[in-house]
Enzyme design. Structure first.
Site: not given
Length: 206
Positions: A7, A68, A141
């Protein structure tokens, strides 16, 4: 199949690793957050993140990497940092000839919760449930990184990661054993197919 989920973020970069068996059940291998101080120069912050990701790749040797997909935000400074860290992750994977999957936040949410607009609390709760953890990984996160890894593992047929799945690709749906899919996976597939139909319809209108 071992998947490293990333992430991307300049201040906090979530990293999570899961192993997925033939039954599609993910098991936690590692989760952490690479942090950098805002007082540091940009190049120093990027170096810290790069070293952290490289160390995880070398220690845990994942079969594939999930990142991501960067999308536009109103805060240009934030999205620039996210994009820079994403580039670092992609480069580190490419150096090791690892296939990479890019997933949007909506895809990940749909995969984990069955709902593409789920909030972070719902995603974290489902990550803990799927991985059979006593508590939700913190900060968010970290949970998001694990969600990315799980999403990618469920999306790509087992074995595809080590036979050359390409970045951002979607393998043929016939390659997926539908009988092995969980309700959340089925919901994600339905959401993805609905998005594809809407995109195709939009192109026809244009």
């Amino acid at each position: 199949m071992r998947v490293l989920g990333i992430d991307p973020g300049l201040t906090r970069c979530g990293v999570g690793i899961v192993d997925v068996s033939a039954t599609r059940k993910p098991v936690l291998v590692h989760v952490s957050v690479i942090t950098t101080g805002t007082e540091l120069a940009l190049e120093e912050r990027l170096l810290i993140v790069s070293r952290g990701i490289e160390a995880l790749l070398d220690e845990h040797r994942p079969d594939t990497v999930a990142v991501e997909r960067v999308f536009a935000q109103h805060n240009v400074r934030t999205v620039m940092g996210t994009a820079q860290v994403s580039g670092i992750a992609l480069l580190a994977a490419a150096r090791r000839s690892l296939p990479v999957g890019l997933h949007t936040p909506s895809e990940v949410k749909a995969a984990i919760t069955g709902y593409g607009q789920a909030d972070k609390k719902q995603v974290g709760a489902m990550v803990a449930k799927v991985l059979r953890l006593e508590s939700v990984p913190k900060p968010a996160d970290a949970a998001d990184a694990l969600a990315l890894a799980i999403c990618h593992a469920w999306r790509v047929p087992l074995g595809a990661a080590v036979t050359g799945a390409t970045s951002g690709s979607t393998l043929p749906r016939t390659a997926v054993d539908r009988s092995a899919l969980t309700p959340a996976q089925e919901a994600w597939r339905a959401a993805e197919q609905g998005t594809a139909r809407r995109t195709a319809a939009h192109r026809l209108v244009r």
